[in-house]
Write a protein that holds these residues in place. Structure first.
Motif, mmCIF file in Angstrom:
data_model
loop_
_atom_site.group_PDB
_atom_site.id
_atom_site.type_symbol
_atom_site.label_atom_id
_atom_site.label_comp_id
_atom_site.label_asym_id
_atom_site.label_seq_id
_atom_site.Cartn_x
_atom_site.Cartn_y
_atom_site.Cartn_z
ATOM 1 N N HIS A 159 9.680 -4.833 -7.221
ATOM 2 C CA HIS A 159 8.776 -5.361 -8.201
ATOM 3 C C HIS A 159 9.486 -6.176 -9.410
ATOM 4 C CE1 HIS A 159 4.507 -4.591 -6.748
ATOM 5 N NE2 HIS A 159 4.904 -3.879 -6.182
ATOM 6 N N LEU A 160 10.252 -5.197 -9.857
ATOM 7 C CA LEU A 160 10.942 -5.873 -11.189
ATOM 8 C C LEU A 160 11.599 -7.143 -10.967
ATOM 9 C CD1 LEU A 160 12.360 -2.519 -12.778
ATOM 10 C CD2 LEU A 160 10.374 -3.937 -13.901
ATOM 11 N N HIS A 191 9.139 4.756 -3.548
ATOM 12 C CA HIS A 191 8.770 3.946 -4.985
ATOM 13 C C HIS A 191 9.696 3.608 -5.822
ATOM 14 C CE1 HIS A 191 4.833 3.653 -7.199
ATOM 15 N NE2 HIS A 191 5.788 3.995 -8.383
ATOM 16 N N LEU A 192 10.988 4.258 -6.189
ATOM 17 C CA LEU A 192 11.989 3.840 -6.746
ATOM 18 C C LEU A 192 12.651 2.365 -6.307
ATOM 19 C CD1 LEU A 192 14.280 4.282 -8.921
ATOM 20 C CD2 LEU A 192 15.420 5.588 -7.205
ATOM 21 N N ASN A 231 3.917 10.823 -5.698
ATOM 22 C CA ASN A 231 4.608 11.196 -7.027
ATOM 23 C C ASN A 231 3.843 11.873 -8.300
ATOM 24 O OD1 ASN A 231 6.567 10.093 -5.754
ATOM 25 N ND2 ASN A 231 6.753 8.068 -6.988
ATOM 26 N N ILE A 260 0.760 -0.996 -0.089
ATOM 27 C CA ILE A 260 -0.024 0.092 -0.153
ATOM 28 C C ILE A 260 1.047 1.385 0.008
ATOM 29 C CG2 ILE A 260 -0.434 0.278 2.354
ATOM 30 C CD1 ILE A 260 -2.957 0.559 -0.278
ATOM 31 N N ARG A 269 1.530 2.198 -3.570
ATOM 32 C CA ARG A 269 0.545 2.886 -4.266
ATOM 33 C C ARG A 269 0.401 4.225 -3.733
ATOM 34 N NH1 ARG A 269 -5.250 0.148 -5.664
ATOM 35 N NH2 ARG A 269 -3.835 -0.756 -7.278
ATOM 36 N N GLY A 271 3.019 6.291 -5.112
ATOM 37 C CA GLY A 271 2.998 6.458 -6.488
ATOM 38 C C GLY A 271 1.913 7.685 -6.687
ATOM 39 N N VAL A 305 9.366 9.380 -3.567
ATOM 40 C CA VAL A 305 10.216 9.046 -4.691
ATOM 41 C C VAL A 305 11.112 8.022 -4.605
ATOM 42 C CG1 VAL A 305 12.215 10.065 -6.073
ATOM 43 C CG2 VAL A 305 9.883 11.475 -5.902
ATOM 44 N N PHE A 306 11.822 7.960 -3.492
ATOM 45 C CA PHE A 306 12.964 7.028 -3.040
ATOM 46 C C PHE A 306 12.071 5.693 -2.759
ATOM 47 C CE2 PHE A 306 16.954 8.660 -3.932
ATOM 48 C CZ PHE A 306 16.808 9.956 -3.444
ATOM 49 N N ASP A 355 9.147 -9.720 -10.914
ATOM 50 C CA ASP A 355 8.680 -10.089 -12.368
ATOM 51 C C ASP A 355 9.677 -11.019 -13.069
ATOM 52 O OD1 ASP A 355 7.586 -6.520 -13.133
ATOM 53 O OD2 ASP A 355 6.755 -8.200 -12.353
#
Lengths: 140, 135
Positions: free
Chosen positions: A98-99, A91-92, A44, A35, A38, A41, A88-89, A102
């Motif tokens: 997340h990547l 979420h980065l 941002n 959360i 989100r 985000g 920002v940091f 993936d």
């Protein structure tokens, strides 16, 4: 007919019962991490609008620019900017997390728990570092 | 795609277009690729912000006139507003279920992000090409 959904535009149906979730689940750090991703985000998005404001101020001439920078440099402005920086940091870092997911790595609960704490710590530490540098160079 | 759908959906649900088909593969990939670009652009942006914050108006304008500063900033705007729009779209789709309100919110999101991008880009280009303010 399987589902009785109302056609688009008509009044909503009586609210359907929903199984309890937030009221019964113990909070996991991974839930918080999700959360926060989100929320950061959204923050941002707002920060991007502040960036557009800065560009408009710069294009508007010295008076406009001075006013905008004064607002950003006010105590409230600095607080908001710090908040944006943490967002920002976070979420980065969580985006990188997340990547990695993936690609199928790091999905085990213990690893995900650990990386959740890592990205939260990174967000705060990096923000403090950036503001420390900003203080040092006179940007804040 | 329609053939696969036929096995799992009733004809009525297909006709109504309801169901989970939200982001789709295009959005999934788009979000990831822009995320990778933003990972770099944001780090640059933090450095750029620290560089510009201390500059008075004339020096800040001169800073933006350099192509090496204007170009990544313009990219940050473009890629950033795309990423932010797709992200907000997912949030709206998750929380807003009244059809009219949801459509309005999705359209508003598109318009706001598009307008903000163009506004920022025009201001950036004005300064970068030396056509802005008291120059």
């Amino acid at each position: 007919m399987t589902e009785s959904q109302a056609p688009a535009g008509s009044p909503a149906l009586r609210p359907r019962p929903v199984a309890p979730h937030l009221q019964v689940w113990r909070w996991h750090v991974t839930m918080a991490g999700s959360i926060l991703h989100r929320a950061s985000g959204v923050s941002n998005y707002l920060g991007a609008l502040v960036l557009v404001g800065w560009l408009l101020a710069l294009a508007g001439g010295p008076a406009a620019y001075g006013a905008y920078m004064s607002a950003l440099g006010s105590p409230l402005g600095k607080l908001v900017l710090f908040g944006f920086t943490v967002g920002v940091f976070y979420h980065l870092a969580n985006g990188v997390r997340h990547l990695v997911w993936d690609f199928g790595r790091g999905l085990q609960p213990q690893v995900a728990d650990f990386t959740a704490v890592v990205v939260m710590s990174f967000a705060v530490a990096a923000s403090l570092a950036v503001f420390g540098v900003a203080l040092f160079v006179g940007a804040v | 795609m329609a053939e696969a759908d036929r096995r799992f959906r009733t004809p009525l649900s297909r006709a109504r277009g309801l169901g989970s088909a939200k982001a789709g593969v295009g959005h999934f990939i788009g979000q990831r690729v822009t995320a990778m670009a933003l990972a770099v652009l944001i780090l640059w942006g933090v450095w750029a912000a620290l560089s510009v914050a201390t500059l008075p108006f004339d020096a800040a304008s001169a800073w933006l006139r350099a192509p090496l500063h204007a170009a990544p900033l313009l990219l940050l705007l473009a890629v950033g507003f795309y990423h932010v729009r797709i992200g907000a779209q997912v949030i709206i789709e998750d929380y807003v279920h009244t059809p009219l309100l949801k459509t309005a919110a999705l359209i508003a999101n598109l318009f706001v992000s598009a307008f903000a991008f163009v506004l920022g880009a025009v201001a950036l280009l004005k300064v970068a090409f030396g056509a802005a303010g008291a120059l």
